[in-house]
Design a protein around this motif. Structure first.
Motif, mmCIF file in Angstrom:
data_model
loop_
_atom_site.group_PDB
_atom_site.id
_atom_site.type_symbol
_atom_site.label_atom_id
_atom_site.label_comp_id
_atom_site.label_asym_id
_atom_site.label_seq_id
_atom_site.Cartn_x
_atom_site.Cartn_y
_atom_site.Cartn_z
ATOM 1 N N LYS A 65 22.076 22.214 55.647
ATOM 2 C CA LYS A 65 22.257 21.275 56.755
ATOM 3 C C LYS A 65 23.635 20.616 56.766
ATOM 4 O O LYS A 65 23.843 19.584 57.421
ATOM 5 C CB LYS A 65 21.172 20.195 56.737
ATOM 6 N N LYS A 66 24.587 21.223 56.044
ATOM 7 C CA LYS A 66 25.970 20.753 56.049
ATOM 8 C C LYS A 66 26.856 21.835 56.665
ATOM 9 O O LYS A 66 26.693 23.024 56.367
ATOM 10 C CB LYS A 66 26.447 20.445 54.635
ATOM 11 N N SER A 67 27.800 21.424 57.520
ATOM 12 C CA SER A 67 28.694 22.368 58.188
ATOM 13 C C SER A 67 30.088 22.310 57.581
ATOM 14 O O SER A 67 30.594 21.230 57.256
ATOM 15 C CB SER A 67 28.764 22.064 59.693
ATOM 16 N N PHE A 68 30.701 23.501 57.452
ATOM 17 C CA PHE A 68 32.056 23.610 56.906
ATOM 18 C C PHE A 68 32.865 24.572 57.774
ATOM 19 O O PHE A 68 32.333 25.572 58.267
ATOM 20 C CB PHE A 68 32.026 24.128 55.456
ATOM 21 N N ASP A 69 34.137 24.255 57.935
ATOM 22 C CA ASP A 69 35.075 25.120 58.646
ATOM 23 C C ASP A 69 36.197 25.490 57.680
ATOM 24 O O ASP A 69 37.074 24.675 57.381
ATOM 25 C CB ASP A 69 35.637 24.408 59.882
ATOM 26 N N LEU A 70 36.155 26.737 57.198
ATOM 27 C CA LEU A 70 37.155 27.205 56.236
ATOM 28 C C LEU A 70 38.220 28.076 56.882
ATOM 29 O O LEU A 70 39.015 28.706 56.179
ATOM 30 C CB LEU A 70 36.463 27.990 55.105
ATOM 31 N N SER A 71 38.247 28.129 58.216
ATOM 32 C CA SER A 71 39.204 28.988 58.904
ATOM 33 C C SER A 71 40.666 28.640 58.596
ATOM 34 O O SER A 71 41.512 29.540 58.587
ATOM 35 C CB SER A 71 38.959 28.960 60.413
ATOM 36 N N PRO A 72 41.015 27.356 58.319
ATOM 37 C CA PRO A 72 42.419 27.080 57.953
ATOM 38 C C PRO A 72 42.844 27.749 56.644
ATOM 39 O O PRO A 72 44.040 27.801 56.349
ATOM 40 C CB PRO A 72 42.446 25.548 57.828
ATOM 41 N N LEU A 73 41.902 28.236 55.856
ATOM 42 C CA LEU A 73 42.236 28.905 54.596
ATOM 43 C C LEU A 73 42.436 30.403 54.778
ATOM 44 O O LEU A 73 42.694 31.118 53.799
ATOM 45 C CB LEU A 73 41.124 28.669 53.565
ATOM 46 N N GLY A 74 42.310 30.891 56.009
ATOM 47 C CA GLY A 74 42.445 32.321 56.266
ATOM 48 C C GLY A 74 43.856 32.826 56.036
ATOM 49 O O GLY A 74 44.825 32.064 55.998
ATOM 50 N N GLY A 75 43.955 34.133 55.883
ATOM 51 C CA GLY A 75 45.244 34.753 55.614
ATOM 52 C C GLY A 75 45.346 35.187 54.163
ATOM 53 O O GLY A 75 44.653 34.662 53.289
ATOM 54 N N PRO A 76 46.217 36.160 53.865
ATOM 55 C CA PRO A 76 46.354 36.668 52.488
ATOM 56 C C PRO A 76 46.875 35.603 51.532
ATOM 57 O O PRO A 76 47.849 34.927 51.815
ATOM 58 C CB PRO A 76 47.353 37.824 52.634
ATOM 59 N N LYS A 77 46.210 35.475 50.406
ATOM 60 C CA LYS A 77 46.624 34.581 49.317
ATOM 61 C C LYS A 77 46.629 35.397 48.027
ATOM 62 O O LYS A 77 45.764 36.239 47.816
ATOM 63 C CB LYS A 77 45.670 33.392 49.168
ATOM 64 N N THR A 78 47.595 35.141 47.140
ATOM 65 C CA THR A 78 47.716 35.921 45.912
ATOM 66 C C THR A 78 47.668 35.021 44.684
ATOM 67 O O THR A 78 48.185 33.904 44.696
ATOM 68 C CB THR A 78 49.029 36.720 45.886
ATOM 69 N N VAL A 79 47.015 35.541 43.636
ATOM 70 C CA VAL A 79 47.048 34.930 42.306
ATOM 71 C C VAL A 79 47.285 36.053 41.302
ATOM 72 O O VAL A 79 47.103 37.235 41.623
ATOM 73 C CB VAL A 79 45.740 34.176 41.977
ATOM 74 N N HIS A 80 47.667 35.687 40.083
ATOM 75 C CA HIS A 80 48.078 36.693 39.106
ATOM 76 C C HIS A 80 47.366 36.513 37.773
ATOM 77 O O HIS A 80 47.005 35.395 37.395
ATOM 78 C CB HIS A 80 49.599 36.628 38.881
ATOM 79 N N TYR A 81 47.211 37.633 37.080
ATOM 80 C CA TYR A 81 46.676 37.649 35.723
ATOM 81 C C TYR A 81 47.613 38.498 34.874
ATOM 82 O O TYR A 81 47.707 39.713 35.060
ATOM 83 C CB TYR A 81 45.258 38.228 35.724
ATOM 84 N N GLN A 82 48.328 37.827 33.936
ATOM 85 C CA GLN A 82 49.327 38.511 33.124
ATOM 86 C C GLN A 82 48.867 38.607 31.672
ATOM 87 O O GLN A 82 48.265 37.670 31.137
ATOM 88 C CB GLN A 82 50.664 37.771 33.184
ATOM 89 N N GLN A 83 49.176 39.740 31.045
ATOM 90 C CA GLN A 83 48.839 39.961 29.646
ATOM 91 C C GLN A 83 50.011 40.649 28.945
ATOM 92 O O GLN A 83 50.674 41.517 29.538
ATOM 93 C CB GLN A 83 47.598 40.846 29.505
ATOM 94 N N TYR A 84 50.217 40.274 27.680
ATOM 95 C CA TYR A 84 51.212 40.954 26.852
ATOM 96 C C TYR A 84 50.482 41.991 26.008
ATOM 97 O O TYR A 84 49.719 41.671 25.104
ATOM 98 C CB TYR A 84 51.950 39.954 25.970
ATOM 99 N N LEU A 85 50.697 43.266 26.325
ATOM 100 C CA LEU A 85 50.039 44.390 25.651
ATOM 101 C C LEU A 85 51.135 45.302 25.119
ATOM 102 O O LEU A 85 51.537 46.259 25.780
ATOM 103 C CB LEU A 85 49.124 45.148 26.622
ATOM 104 N N PRO A 86 51.677 44.988 23.936
ATOM 105 C CA PRO A 86 52.835 45.714 23.404
ATOM 106 C C PRO A 86 52.661 47.227 23.478
ATOM 107 O O PRO A 86 51.581 47.743 23.155
ATOM 108 C CB PRO A 86 52.911 45.240 21.955
ATOM 109 N N PRO A 87 53.676 47.954 23.949
ATOM 110 C CA PRO A 87 55.001 47.451 24.339
ATOM 111 C C PRO A 87 55.101 47.139 25.826
ATOM 112 O O PRO A 87 56.180 47.161 26.393
ATOM 113 C CB PRO A 87 55.897 48.634 23.990
ATOM 114 N N THR A 88 53.963 46.870 26.480
ATOM 115 C CA THR A 88 53.980 46.650 27.920
ATOM 116 C C THR A 88 53.535 45.226 28.247
ATOM 117 O O THR A 88 52.904 44.541 27.437
ATOM 118 C CB THR A 88 53.051 47.643 28.647
ATOM 119 N N ILE A 89 53.863 44.804 29.456
ATOM 120 C CA ILE A 89 53.361 43.560 30.031
ATOM 121 C C ILE A 89 52.582 43.930 31.290
ATOM 122 O O ILE A 89 53.105 44.605 32.179
ATOM 123 C CB ILE A 89 54.506 42.589 30.367
#
Length: 346
Positions: free
Chosen positions: A34-58
């Motif tokens: 019974k609660k309404s939400f409008d998430l349309s302002p959050l639309g569009g591509p968004k990016t986040v990253h996950y980095q790891q050090y895996l010798p000898p690569t990243i």
């Protein structure tokens, strides 16, 4: 040729799965408890990253998310470096060899999306939305959104994928912070990662090398990476977890003042469908149902064909002529009144 009653029944059964799979996430009209939400302002591509050090690569995995619609394919990238059509959340893992100074794509993962029609696999987005107060965190105001449909590799026996996004209420943030210079934070190149490795080796006096200090590519973003791993009792499911701070997850978001750079007129104009829109939709559905079932009844009960199948077919067929005569009569009356020029007969 008019289909028989069994054909009508078969057609309805065939259309039913398509209608069910069409259930998707409507950002503008989310209704939970019974609660309404409008998430349309959050639309569009968004990016986040996950980095790891895996010798000898990243390793740098870039997760691209569009909460409100499928991601668009980019013309300047090879097809094999992008997720298939219908993807909502895509993860692309890059490996940078800091010794050989090489880069390669190690995996492209469709984490969530609607693939029931494009791939014929029957895997749907199947969105699940609930309030945080009723799920994992009873003291936190916001939403918990789960999106499904992904599999990696995209073949029989591939690992099931899904994303769980916790949207936390923060009255001071729109949720789009940190994405203004998204292109500059997409990642680093081979030379940059190699340079960090060399500096880490020069600064380290011990044999135990922890690796270079990787840059925070998501600094200042409202959307943050939490984890990506197998969870729960089902080891064949990998879950991407994200958190998103935004005022649009607040239950009183409509009463909050506009943030910096936000158009207050646009905010006020966003709302639910009006009475007239719902009236048109319901009216159209009722008329369509009446015609379909009326035609089926006329065919099975009276053996009708052609126009006789449609309820009140004669009236509908004559409707254009009736309208034409009515318009013609109206035009004649207008012309006749104007020709008299205001004089009355003697």
């Amino acid at each position: 040729m008019v289909p028989s009653s069994s054909s009508w029944h078969t057609l309805l059964l065939l259309l039913l799965p398509t209608c069910i799979s069409a259930v998707t996430l409507d950002c503008e009209h989310i209704r939970v408890s019974k609660k309404s939400f409008d998430l349309s302002p959050l639309g569009g591509p968004k990016t986040v990253h996950y980095q790891q050090y895996l010798p000898p690569t990243i390793s740098n995995t870039t997760f691209t998310l569009d909460l409100c619609k499928p991601l668009k394919r980019l013309s300047d990238l090879p097809k094999e470096e992008q997720c298939p059509s219908g993807t909502r959340v895509c993860g692309v893992e890059e490996r940078f060899n800091t010794i050989e100074h090489t880069r390669q794509i190690d995996g492209v993962r469709a984490i969530a999306g609607e693939f029931s029609t494009s791939h014929g696999s029957g895997r749907a987005l199947d969105p699940k939305v609930e309030r945080l107060k009723e799920s994992s965190n009873a003291e936190m105001e916001g939403l918990r959104i789960e999106l499904n449909g992904g599999r990696y590799p995209d073949q029989r026996g591939g690992v099931t994928q899904k994303v769980v996004i916790e949207l936390h209420c923060d009255a001071k943030l729109t949720g789009n912070e940190g994405f203004e210079d998204a292109e500059e934070k997409m990642g680093l190149d081979v030379d940059s990662y190699g340079g960090m490795r060399r500096r880490a080796d020069d600064d380290d006096d011990d044999d135990d090398v922890d690796g270079p200090e990787l840059p925070d590519l998501d600094k200042g973003k409202s959307l943050q990476f939490i984890s990506y791993k197998s969870e729960g009792s089902d080891p064949a499911t990998e879950v991407l977890r994200l958190t998103w701070k935004t005022k649009y997850a607040c239950e009183n978001a409509a009463d909050l003042p506009p943030s910096d750079g936000e158009d207050p007129k646009k905010k006020k104009s966003s709302g639910g469908w009006g009475f007239f829109t719902w009236f048109i939709i319901v009216f159209f559905l009722l008329v369509a149902s009446y015609i379909i079932f009326g035609s089926w009844l006329n065919y099975n009960r009276y053996g009708a064909r052609g126009w006789d199948l449609i309820p009140h077919g004669d009236a509908l067929r004559d409707l254009p002529y009736v309208a034409k005569e009515w318009v013609g009569g109206l035009v004649e009356r207008v012309k006749g009144g104007g020709a008299r020029g205001g004089y009355s007969a003697v």
